[in-house]
Design an enzyme around this catalytic site. Structure first.
Site, PDB file in Angstrom:
ATOM      1  N   HIS A 151     -18.045  24.000  29.704  1.00 35.38           N
ATOM      2  CA  HIS A 151     -17.125  22.943  30.087  1.00 35.38           C
ATOM      3  C   HIS A 151     -16.617  23.169  31.507  1.00 35.38           C
ATOM      4  O   HIS A 151     -16.559  22.249  32.326  1.00 35.38           O
ATOM      5  CB  HIS A 151     -15.924  22.905  29.129  1.00 35.38           C
ATOM      6  CG  HIS A 151     -16.206  22.257  27.810  1.00 35.38           C
ATOM      7  ND1 HIS A 151     -17.181  22.705  26.957  1.00 35.38           N
ATOM      8  CD2 HIS A 151     -15.614  21.191  27.196  1.00 35.38           C
ATOM      9  CE1 HIS A 151     -17.179  21.949  25.860  1.00 35.38           C
ATOM     10  NE2 HIS A 151     -16.240  21.017  25.986  1.00 35.38           N
ATOM     11  N   HIS A 182       0.551 -12.425  -9.967  1.00 40.13           N
ATOM     12  CA  HIS A 182      -0.734 -12.114  -9.363  1.00 40.13           C
ATOM     13  C   HIS A 182      -1.697 -11.432 -10.325  1.00 40.13           C
ATOM     14  O   HIS A 182      -2.893 -11.719 -10.339  1.00 40.13           O
ATOM     15  CB  HIS A 182      -0.548 -11.190  -8.156  1.00 40.13           C
ATOM     16  CG  HIS A 182      -0.240 -11.903  -6.883  1.00 40.13           C
ATOM     17  ND1 HIS A 182      -1.176 -12.616  -6.177  1.00 40.13           N
ATOM     18  CD2 HIS A 182       0.910 -12.009  -6.173  1.00 40.13           C
ATOM     19  CE1 HIS A 182      -0.630 -13.127  -5.088  1.00 40.13           C
ATOM     20  NE2 HIS A 182       0.641 -12.778  -5.069  1.00 40.13           N
ATOM     21  N   GLN A 241       5.758 -12.314  -8.062  1.00 46.36           N
ATOM     22  CA  GLN A 241       4.800 -11.274  -7.698  1.00 46.36           C
ATOM     23  C   GLN A 241       4.012 -10.802  -8.915  1.00 46.36           C
ATOM     24  O   GLN A 241       2.816 -10.512  -8.823  1.00 46.36           O
ATOM     25  CB  GLN A 241       5.532 -10.100  -7.040  1.00 46.36           C
ATOM     26  CG  GLN A 241       4.676  -9.281  -6.100  1.00 46.36           C
ATOM     27  CD  GLN A 241       4.151 -10.109  -4.938  1.00 46.36           C
ATOM     28  OE1 GLN A 241       4.786 -11.057  -4.513  1.00 46.36           O
ATOM     29  NE2 GLN A 241       2.982  -9.772  -4.436  1.00 46.36           N
ATOM     30  N   ASP A 273       3.632 -15.224   1.727  1.00 52.11           N
ATOM     31  CA  ASP A 273       2.274 -15.379   1.200  1.00 52.11           C
ATOM     32  C   ASP A 273       1.550 -16.551   1.836  1.00 52.11           C
ATOM     33  O   ASP A 273       0.313 -16.562   1.917  1.00 52.11           O
ATOM     34  CB  ASP A 273       2.319 -15.582  -0.321  1.00 52.11           C
ATOM     35  CG  ASP A 273       2.529 -14.287  -1.081  1.00 52.11           C
ATOM     36  OD1 ASP A 273       2.336 -13.216  -0.486  1.00 52.11           O
ATOM     37  OD2 ASP A 273       2.892 -14.360  -2.272  1.00 52.11           O
ATOM     38  N   GLU A 295       4.707  -2.750  -0.617  1.00 56.98           N
ATOM     39  CA  GLU A 295       3.916  -3.744   0.101  1.00 56.98           C
ATOM     40  C   GLU A 295       4.826  -4.864   0.609  1.00 56.98           C
ATOM     41  O   GLU A 295       4.785  -5.247   1.780  1.00 56.98           O
ATOM     42  CB  GLU A 295       2.850  -4.319  -0.846  1.00 56.98           C
ATOM     43  CG  GLU A 295       1.990  -5.405  -0.231  1.00 56.98           C
ATOM     44  CD  GLU A 295       1.099  -6.080  -1.265  1.00 56.98           C
ATOM     45  OE1 GLU A 295       0.148  -6.770  -0.843  1.00 56.98           O
ATOM     46  OE2 GLU A 295       1.350  -5.938  -2.482  1.00 56.98           O
ATOM     47  N   HIS A 296       5.637  -5.400  -0.297  1.00 55.63           N
ATOM     48  CA  HIS A 296       6.636  -6.418   0.052  1.00 55.63           C
ATOM     49  C   HIS A 296       8.013  -5.876  -0.336  1.00 55.63           C
ATOM     50  O   HIS A 296       8.196  -5.419  -1.457  1.00 55.63           O
ATOM     51  CB  HIS A 296       6.417  -7.719  -0.721  1.00 55.63           C
ATOM     52  CG  HIS A 296       5.024  -8.249  -0.686  1.00 55.63           C
ATOM     53  ND1 HIS A 296       4.086  -7.938  -1.650  1.00 55.63           N
ATOM     54  CD2 HIS A 296       4.412  -9.080   0.193  1.00 55.63           C
ATOM     55  CE1 HIS A 296       2.953  -8.572  -1.371  1.00 55.63           C
ATOM     56  NE2 HIS A 296       3.114  -9.253  -0.254  1.00 55.63           N
TER      57      HIS A 296
END
Length: 433
Positions: free
Chosen positions: A424, A265, A262, A365, A331-332
Site C-alpha cells: 500500500h 391486515h 391494523q 397507509d 412499525e407504526h
C-alpha cells in the site's frame, strides 16, 4: 381480548429485558427456507416453465405467459371507478410531494488544495417492486414503491403481484390500474417466493433486477433473504404492527378503532396500547368486542388482538411510556397524549410516528404523503422506511493531483506499515520519484 402487562410501581426493566416482555409477532423465516429454496432453484434452472408450474400449483392459475399485456393495464385504468381513480391520483400527488424533498444532490468537499472528494448519488439501474395480493390486494403499495423509485431516477421498473383466479388469471384490477396510472408498463402476474426468484434470476421476458423492494408474506421474505447479495433488498418485512402511546386525554373510541384497523391486515398483526391511564385501558377493552363484531374481517381481527403479539402495557408516566415504545420500536407509532407533537419529537425508534388525535395510521397507509413500507419486528431501532434514498447509492469520487498526494504521502506510508501492508505504501511512494 387484549392481554395486559402492568409495569407500574417498580423500576422499569432495562431495554433488553423490556424488549423480551413486550408483545411481538413471531416470524420464523428460517423454518420456511427449506420450502423456498427449491422454488427459487427451480426458477433459476427452468425459468418461465417453472414459474408456470409453480403458479398453477399455488395460485390455481395456469397461464403460458405471466407478463401482463399492455391492453390489460390500459383496460384496468379505463374501467376503474372514478372515485377510486381520484383517490389514487390524490395519494400519488401527496406521496410525490413528500418524496420529492428527499432527493439528494452531489457534494464536493475540498480536503486540501488539489484534493477533493465528491459524493455522487446514483440510482439503482433496475428494480423489482413486489405488491402483495393475498388477504388484501394492496394497490396503495404500488404508489408507495413506484413513486420514490421514479423520483430517485430508476430507469427500469418492474412490478410483480399475484394472479387472481377470479380476474382471468390477471392480478387485481385496482393494482393494474395503479400501475397504469403511474406509467409502469412492465407488470408480471406472479406472486410469492417465485416472484422474487423471477426478479433475481430473470425468467420469461423479465430480465434480472438489481434490487427488490416491497412487503410480502413469510415466503416472500425468505426468498429475499435467500437471494440477498445477488440482489439488494429493502428489508425483511414481518407482520405489520401498531403501538399507541396514550394518556387520559385520548378518546377510547379512536384508540380502539386504530388497534382494530391494523389488526385487519393479518391474523399475525400486532396491536399494542401503551398507556398511563388504567381507565383508558378499561374503556378501550370494553369497546373492542362491539367494534370488532361490526367489521367485515372480524375473525381475522379477533385472532390478531387475542394473540401473543397484541396487548395493553400500563406504565406510571409518559417517560416510562416513551421508554417502552422505544424498546418496542414499532412499525407504526401513534401518540395520543397532551402536547402530542412534543412527545412525538422525543421518540427515537419508530418506522413512522402519527401525531395526535387526527393522524391515524390508516391516513399514512394511503394519503398522508408518507411511505407505508416501514421496518417491522423492532427493526426501526436501526432501519428506515422506504424512501427515495432506498434507490440511491452514494459513490465517492476521489480526485487528488500530484501535489496533494505528495502532501499526505508520509502519513499513508506510516499507516500502511502500521497495518503491515507495505505494498500500500509502495503504491504511493512509486509516484513520488
Amino acid at each position: 381480548m387484549l392481554a395486559r402487562i402492568d409495569l407500574r410501581g417498580s423500576r422499569l426493566p432495562g431495554v433488553r429485558e423490556l424488549t423480551g416482555l413486550l408483545p411481538r409477532a413471531g416470524t420464523d423465516i428460517d423454518s420456511v427456507l427449506a420450502t423456498v429454496r427449491p422454488i427459487c432453484e427451480d426458477v433459476r434452472e427452468r425459468g418461465a416453465e417453472a414459474v408456470r408450474e409453480i403458479t398453477a400449483r399455488f395460485d390455481g392459475v395456469d397461464a403460458e405467459d405471466f407478463a401482463v399485456p399492455q391492453a390489460a393495464l390500459d383496460d384496468a385504468l379505463a374501467s376503474i371507478d372514478p372515485a377510486l381513480r381520484e383517490a389514487l391520483e390524490e395519494a400519488v400527488s401527496r406521496v410525490r410531494k413528500v418524496h420529492a424533498d428527499q432527493r439528494r444532490t452531489d457534494v464536493t468537499t475540498e480536503v486540501v488544495p488539489g484534493g477533493t472528494v465528491t459524493e455522487r448519488w446514483v440510482p439503482v439501474r433496475r428494480v423489482g417492486l413486489y405488491v402483495p395480493g393475498g388477504l388484501a390486494p394492496l394497490l396503495s403499495s404500488v404508489v408507495m414503491n413506484v413513486v420514490p423509485a421514479q423520483l430517485a431516477g430508476v430507469e427500469s421498473i418492474a412490478v410483480a403481484t399475484p394472479p387472481q383466479r377470479d380476474n382471468g388469471g390477471l392480478p387485481d384490477r385496482g393494482v393494474l390500474a395503479a400501475c397504469a396510472l403511474l406509467g409502469v408498463t412492465e407488470v408480471y402476474a406472479v406472486g410469492g417466493a417465485q416472484a422474487i426468484a423471477v426478479f433475481g434470476y430473470g425468467a420469461g421476458s423479465c430480465e434480472p433486477v438489481d434490487m427488490v423492494t416491497g412487503p410480502g408474506n413469510v415466503y416472500v421474505t425468505a426468498a429475499k433473504r435467500l437471494l440477498r447479495g445477488l440482489i439488494g433488498i429493502d428489508s425483511e418485512a414481518g407482520p405489520t404492527e401498531v403501538a399507541i402511546l396514550a394518556d387520559d386525554t385520548a378518546d377510547p373510541v379512536h384508540v380502539a378503532a386504530d388497534l382494530i384497523s391494523q389488526a385487519e391486515h393479518d391474523p399475525l398483526a400486532g396491536a399494542v396500547l401503551v398507556t398511563t391511564s388504567e381507565q383508558l385501558a378499561d374503556a378501550v377493552t370494553a369497546l373492542l368486542p362491539e367494534q370488532v363484531a361490526a367489521t367485515k374481517h372480524s375473525d381475522r381481527i379477533t385472532t390478531a388482538l387475542g394473540g401473543s403479539q397484541s396487548g395493553v402495557v400500563l406504565v406510571d408516566d409518559l417517560d416510562a411510556g416513551l421508554a417502552v415504545v422505544d424498546a418496542y420500536a414499532a412499525e407504526h407509532l401513534e401518540i395520543q397524549t397532551r402536547d402530542a407533537r412534543e412527545v412525538a419529537l422525543r421518540v427515537r425508534n419508530a418506522g413512522a410516528v402519527f401525531v395526535g388525535a387526527w393522524s391515524p395510521v390508516s391516513l399514512g397507509d394511503y394519503a398522508a404523503g408518507s411511505n407505508h413500507v416501514l421496518p417491522t419486528g423492532g427493526c426501526a431501532r436501526h432501519s428506515s422506511g422506504l424512501s427515495v434514498q432506498t434507490f440511491l447509492r452514494g459513490i465517492h469520487l476521489v480526485d487528488y493531483d500530484e501535489q496533494a498526494l505528495a502532501g499526505v504521502a508520509r502519513h499513508v506510508d506510516v499507516l500502511a506499515h502500521a497495518e503491515d501492508l507495505p505494498a500500500h505504501a509502495a503504491a504511493v511512494a512509486v509516484r513520488q520519484r
